[in-house]
Design an enzyme around this catalytic site. Structure first.
Site, mmCIF file in Angstrom:
data_model
loop_
_atom_site.group_PDB
_atom_site.id
_atom_site.type_symbol
_atom_site.label_atom_id
_atom_site.label_comp_id
_atom_site.label_asym_id
_atom_site.label_seq_id
_atom_site.Cartn_x
_atom_site.Cartn_y
_atom_site.Cartn_z
ATOM 1 N N LYS A 240 0.747 12.914 -34.494
ATOM 2 C CA LYS A 240 1.247 14.124 -35.135
ATOM 3 C C LYS A 240 2.725 13.964 -35.471
ATOM 4 O O LYS A 240 3.428 13.128 -34.889
ATOM 5 C CB LYS A 240 1.049 15.343 -34.226
ATOM 6 C CG LYS A 240 1.883 15.339 -32.936
ATOM 7 C CD LYS A 240 1.642 16.594 -32.120
ATOM 8 C CE LYS A 240 2.452 16.632 -30.841
ATOM 9 N NZ LYS A 240 3.911 16.723 -31.060
ATOM 10 N N ASP B 212 2.339 14.054 -25.689
ATOM 11 C CA ASP B 212 3.409 13.124 -26.088
ATOM 12 C C ASP B 212 4.136 12.396 -24.965
ATOM 13 O O ASP B 212 5.330 12.072 -25.120
ATOM 14 C CB ASP B 212 4.467 13.867 -26.920
ATOM 15 C CG ASP B 212 3.899 14.630 -28.101
ATOM 16 O OD1 ASP B 212 2.723 14.452 -28.421
ATOM 17 O OD2 ASP B 212 4.654 15.422 -28.698
ATOM 18 N N CYS C 235 7.978 20.522 -28.065
ATOM 19 C CA CYS C 235 6.546 20.416 -28.377
ATOM 20 C C CYS C 235 5.674 21.233 -27.428
ATOM 21 O O CYS C 235 4.716 21.885 -27.853
ATOM 22 C CB CYS C 235 6.126 18.948 -28.358
ATOM 23 S SG CYS C 235 6.960 17.956 -29.620
#
Length: 201
Positions: A83, A22, A119
């Site tokens: 996601k 990310d 995350c």
């Protein structure tokens, strides 16, 4: 014997997976260490590409948060997956890992990206739960605050991850100056990694 070596922190190119979490442009303004982390991540990704280490990439809610920063070359990634789950271990990623490594998966995952305390941490927990050895490249990982980053790295170490750096990973993968790719990789590490103020945490 192989499992014992991974528990000591050894890295085997053929049994290692890189996972980039990310690192998207929309996060840049809110993170003090974003740009230094991007520079270190770029070096790690370039080395991984030269050494032929498989790479899996995720993008969190890309419809709103955009794509991975253009500063990073992810052209060799085995897949780039959108996601909404905080962990990278969505079904599509798990299927790709099995496709690449078989049911047993890789011995070791090198994990990096953002945010360290959300995350990244939840991905590491899922990877450890599957029995993989996890190395977290701390100088390639970032949170909005240094406090969250600091305590996330401490927790990750408590969980059983190796908290490491990009150069440590690169040299562990090569193991020897006689490695065929050494001359290409050494140009990447000629200059030291960019300081992300880990020593101040």
């Amino acid at each position: 014997m192989a499992r014992q070596l991974t528990k000591l922190g050894y890295l085997d190119v053929k049994k290692t997976l890189f996972m980039l979490c990310d690192l998207q442009d929309k996060f840049r303004p809110g993170m003090k260490m974003f740009d230094p982390v991007i520079k270190n991540t770029s070096k790690l990704l370039q080395a991984g590409k030269i050494l032929d280490v498989p790479l899996i990439v995720t993008e969190h809610y890309p419809e709103r948060l955009g794509s991975i920063v253009k500063d990073l070359d992810i052209s060799h990634a085995k897949g780039v997956y959108p996601k909404t789950l905080f962990s990278m271990m969505i079904p599509e990623v798990q299927r790709k890992i099995e496709e690449l490594y078989g049911p047993a998966g890789p011995e070791t995952v090198v994990l990096f990206g953002l945010e360290s305390h959300i995350c990244l941490e939840q991905t590491a927990m899922d990877l450890l739960n599957k029995g993989y050895t996890v190395h977290v490249a701390a100088d390639c990982s970032v949170s909005r605050t240094q406090e969250d980053r600091k305590f996330a790295l401490e927790r990750l170490q408590q969980y059983g991850c190796f908290v490491t750096t990009s150069e440590n990973v690169i040299f562990k993968l090569m193991r020897d100056k006689q490695h065929p790719a050494f001359d290409k990789v050494r140009h990447l590490v000629r200059e030291p990694s960019v300081d992300t103020e880990l020593a101040k945490l």
